[in-house]
Design an enzyme around this catalytic site. Structure first.
Site, PDB file in Angstrom:
ATOM      1  N   GLY A   1      23.519  22.146   5.803  1.00 46.27           N
ATOM      2  CA  GLY A   1      22.348  21.621   6.500  1.00 46.27           C
ATOM      3  C   GLY A   1      22.734  20.752   7.683  1.00 46.27           C
ATOM      4  CB  CYS A   2      20.796  19.720  10.652  1.00 48.00           C
ATOM      5  SG  CYS A   2      19.234  19.223   9.886  1.00 48.00           S
ATOM      6  CE1 TYR A   3      18.854  13.624  10.184  1.00 50.71           C
ATOM      7  CE2 TYR A   3      17.386  14.526   8.514  1.00 50.71           C
ATOM      8  CZ  TYR A   3      17.571  13.812   9.689  1.00 50.71           C
ATOM      9  OH  TYR A   3      16.494  13.295  10.351  1.00 50.71           O
TER      10      TYR A   3
ATOM     11  CD  GLU B   1      25.062  17.988  13.138  1.00 54.93           C
ATOM     12  OE1 GLU B   1      26.242  18.096  12.759  1.00 54.93           O
ATOM     13  OE2 GLU B   1      24.085  18.260  12.421  1.00 54.93           O
TER      14      GLU B   1
END
Length: 344
Positions: free
Chosen positions: A149-151, A310
């Site tokens: 996932g992103c986080y 990011e």
């Protein structure tokens, strides 16, 4: 080698980001893109930026429509991939899932956080967690990759060198993360309207967020023991980008953290450790697959503050998925991913 690619759920932000990246990939051919709601409509009618680049129509997400693929990306909400992935794998097609369906190994924990019964629990143990900087060898042999996932990507990459070196107290890790509104997806949501999210900054999910168990699992894998994590996400008034600030305590105050990070990521193509006293900005990674990290030592004490940026749609999702695909098929890991960030 030309990899034949299909995308299930190509109408959201991660789907169109995949399309953008695949359009510049030297070794892929898009052979199918699916959407029940947009079936029959050309991709370029929904995404005019792809006019003349991707004009094929959306089709139904069925195995028959995906049978010619070597790999299928699932850019779908949680709970969708698990219903079709078993058939796709049975047809001999490899899968990279961008949703959370196969990331968490404990089925009970997944069902608690996502409030539904898991439809394919038998596949969870087969899935390889898609964080290349940690699982590169396993990804190479995987048939099913659960893209990080992103986080979780920002938190894990920011802590990996310290955890693997056993250099910090893992009982009290604090992660404050802030994401652009595209992280909430494309569905209508009052909280992400311009007049609500613009000129504003707020925390949410402070009492519990569904990315927390994924982060805890990944950090524990790196540390070799359970970790204590406080994770607080925030909403930024920008479209794309993540900024994560991490707070940890060193076990030994004389640890050279800067050198540790520089050595650890020296050969990683998409992790950039900045010089001391730097402050990474989200715009320096916008549209790129890079993660930039800076390390600070307030008062040169035991507290370490790590800053990570990011793009949530690229290294936090579709770019990372493409990076995993490159590894799975033995391609250059940076194929289709060498573009610099967009500035201004």
């Amino acid at each position: 080698m030309v990899i034949k690619v299909g995308i299930v759920g190509g109408t959201g932000y991660t789907g169109v980001e995949l399309l953008r990246l695949l359009a510049g990939h030297p070794s892929t051919e898009l052979v199918a893109i699916t959407s029940r709601s947009e079936k029959g409509k050309p991709v370029s009618a929904l995404f005019p930026n792809l006019r003349g680049i991707v004009d094929m129509p959306f089709t139904e997400p069925t195995v028959a429509n995906l049978k010619d693929c070597d790999v299928v990306f699932f850019a779908t909400p949680h709970g969708v991939a698990q219903n079709l992935v078993p058939e796709i794998l049975a047809a001999g097609i490899r899968v990279v899932d961008l949703s959370a369906d196969f990331r968490i190994r404990d089925i009970d924990i997944w069902e608690k956080w996502y409030a539904q019964k898991h439809a394919a629990p038998q596949l969870v143990s087969q899935a390889v967690y898609g964080l290349p900087e940690f699982n590169r060898d396993e990804i190479a042999d995987a048939n099913l990759v659960a893209c990080a996932g992103c986080y979780p990507t920002s938190v894990q990459l920011g802590l990996k060198p310290l955890l693997e070196a056993g250099a910090i107290d893992v009982s009290d890790i604090i992660a404050n993360s802030a994401s652009g509104v595209s992280g909430a997806g494309k569905q209508a949501n009052v909280a992400t309207l311009l007049s609500e999210a613009g000129d504003n900054f707020k925390a949410y999910g402070a009492s519990g967020h569904r990315h927390q168990p994924e982060i805890e699992q990944g950090l524990a894998d790196m540390a070799g023991e359970p970790v204590g994590l406080t994770f607080v996400p925030h909403l930024l008034p920008i479209i794309r980008g993540i900024h994560t600030t991490l707070y940890v305590d060193l076990k030994q105050q004389d640890t050279d953290v800067q050198s540790l990070f520089e050595a650890h990521y020296a050969n990683e193509p998409f992790v950039d450790v900045l010089e001391p006293n730097s402050y990474p900005e989200t715009r320096t990674v916008r549209g790129s697959n890079h993660c930039r990290i800076a390390i600070h030592r307030p008062g040169n004490g035991k507290k370490v503050v790590i800053l990570v940026v990011e793009d949530n749609l690229t290294k936090g999702a579709s770019g990372q998925a493409l990076q995993c695909m490159n590894i799975m098929f033995g391609l250059d890991e940076d194929a289709g991913l060498t573009m610099p960030a967009l500035m201004p």
